[in-house]
Motif scaffolding. Sequence first.
Motif, PDB file in Angstrom:
ATOM      1  N   UNK A 196      -5.123 -37.133 -37.899  1.00 26.15           N
ATOM      2  CA  UNK A 196      -5.471 -38.430 -38.476  1.00 26.15           C
ATOM      3  C   UNK A 196      -4.555 -38.691 -39.671  1.00 26.15           C
ATOM      4  N   UNK A 197      -4.427 -39.972 -40.022  1.00 23.10           N
ATOM      5  CA  UNK A 197      -3.588 -40.294 -41.173  1.00 23.10           C
ATOM      6  C   UNK A 197      -4.260 -41.412 -41.952  1.00 23.10           C
TER       7      UNK A 197
ATOM      8  N   UNK B 278      -7.489 -42.807 -37.161  1.00 23.71           N
ATOM      9  CA  UNK B 278      -7.662 -41.632 -36.296  1.00 23.71           C
ATOM     10  C   UNK B 278      -6.480 -41.475 -35.343  1.00 23.71           C
ATOM     11  N   UNK B 279      -6.062 -40.240 -35.158  1.00 24.01           N
ATOM     12  CA  UNK B 279      -5.012 -39.896 -34.179  1.00 24.01           C
ATOM     13  C   UNK B 279      -3.744 -40.731 -34.359  1.00 24.01           C
ATOM     14  N   UNK B 280      -3.425 -41.041 -35.607  1.00 24.29           N
ATOM     15  CA  UNK B 280      -2.331 -41.957 -35.882  1.00 24.29           C
ATOM     16  C   UNK B 280      -0.963 -41.297 -35.732  1.00 24.29           C
ATOM     17  N   UNK B 281      -0.911 -39.975 -35.949  1.00 25.76           N
ATOM     18  CA  UNK B 281       0.365 -39.267 -35.883  1.00 25.76           C
ATOM     19  C   UNK B 281       0.226 -38.179 -34.823  1.00 25.76           C
TER      20      UNK B 281
ATOM     21  N   UNK C  70      -6.771 -30.716 -30.963  1.00 33.26           N
ATOM     22  CA  UNK C  70      -5.821 -31.750 -31.389  1.00 33.26           C
ATOM     23  C   UNK C  70      -4.922 -31.240 -32.515  1.00 33.26           C
ATOM     24  N   UNK C  71      -5.520 -30.529 -33.474  1.00 31.44           N
ATOM     25  CA  UNK C  71      -4.764 -30.028 -34.628  1.00 31.44           C
ATOM     26  C   UNK C  71      -3.790 -28.923 -34.208  1.00 31.44           C
TER      27      UNK C  71
ATOM     28  N   UNK D  78      -5.520 -33.080 -40.171  1.00 34.62           N
ATOM     29  CA  UNK D  78      -4.712 -33.786 -41.165  1.00 34.62           C
ATOM     30  C   UNK D  78      -3.329 -33.158 -41.242  1.00 34.62           C
ATOM     31  N   UNK D  79      -2.391 -33.922 -41.819  1.00 35.15           N
ATOM     32  CA  UNK D  79      -1.047 -33.383 -42.047  1.00 35.15           C
ATOM     33  C   UNK D  79      -1.097 -32.246 -43.061  1.00 35.15           C
TER      34      UNK D  79
END
Length: 357
Positions: free
Chosen positions: A147-148, A152-155, A110-111, A78-79
């Motif tokens: 994720x946003x 999923x994986x939006x940003x 990913x993070x 997450x952001x």
Amino acid sequence: MKRVSLKLDRNRYDIHIGPGALGQAGRWLEESGLGGKLVIITNPIVNELYGGSLKQQLAKGGAEVVVLEVPDGEEQKSLETAGRLYHELTSHHVERTTPILALGGGVIGDLAGFVAATYLRGVPLVPIPTTLLAQVDSSLGGKVAVNHGQLKNQVGAFYQPRLVISDTDTLKTLPPPELTNGLAEVIKSAAIRDSGFFAYLEANMERIKALDGGVLEEVVFRSAHIKAEVVAKDEKDTGLRGILNYGHTIGHALETASDFGLGHGEAVAIGMLAAGRISCQMGLLQSGELDRLKRLVEKAGLPARMPALDLARLTAAMTHDKKISGGKIRMVLLKSIGSAAITDQVSGELIEQALRG
Ligand SMILES: NC(=O)c1ccc[n+]([C@@H]2O[C@H](COP(=O)([O-])OP(=O)(O)OC[C@H]3O[C@@H](n4cnc5c(N)ncnc54)[C@H](O)[C@@H]3O)[C@@H](O)[C@H]2O)c1
Ligand SMILES: [Zn+2]
């Protein structure tokens, strides 16, 4: 120890694969000109298993090692968590030359990759994947994201690592369902690109399940080789790279329509077989080849049958999937074991039939 080189237009990097690879991390980092201060981003489970010895090894070589832990779980992509990590990097005076080592599965990869891509406009990234899925798929190819909202994986970004270290011994502590999950991507790679590897999997599935060291090394090596070759030809995912989505158009719809009751690997396995049936119906694939795929999926311990899900929800989930071009559903089909094609010519009727099972 094996090595795959990923050659891109502007750079290239090595993926080191094999049992005990973690023990050589210091040497490879040094060879890549990475040292001084190093940041390890990991989670408590992986840190407990592998973080301590990695830190010790790197510190012994003279590095200053900072370890940052994030809790386990997909919700950490997450952001918010990225923001917390930026904060910690600042307080540890991390500079543009300080590498981030992403020690863990695809979530950590990913993070931490997203953080490495964005902090100070990019610091060196070194994935050290510890799940089968991460070793054969998520750590390779440079896609990093969080994720946003529900998406999923939006940003994210395309951000290539400096090197990748895949220690196949780490797969021995994986919970068995996580190994099975990664096998879906392994079977996918063989099915779309390498009939020889597919035959190897048919002959060696029991040994994979028994965690035979030599076989695991070969499996990760051959899968990574396929992904590297495809990514090298289409880094930014505008063409050929789409074949890596084999089983994923229907697979993603299955994950959504089951409210994520189906795991990713399970959904991809069912999706590969559904896409296989469509391939047969369209006269592309022979039914004997589809039978081989089904047998291998079952041998891996993955489901082959379409679960009883609401057809309307499944269809809706498919049309919302991002793998749609110009209103048409884009799908990867098989021409034979080892060869795939991307098409938007599958009729809605055929898709519905495949979703019915
Ligand atoms: N970037 C890409 O190209 C790409 C491709 C595919 C998937 N992904 C992403 O990858 C993520 C899934 O990754 P995953 O399947 O590795 O899940 P994960 O990272 O959640 O790891 C699965 C579980 O195994 C644990 N674990 C990790 N290594 C272990 C080890 N060696 N021994 C014991 N336990 C261990 C983790 O703590 C976790 O509980 C998803 O977020 C997905 O979106 C990214
Ligand atoms: Zn996948």
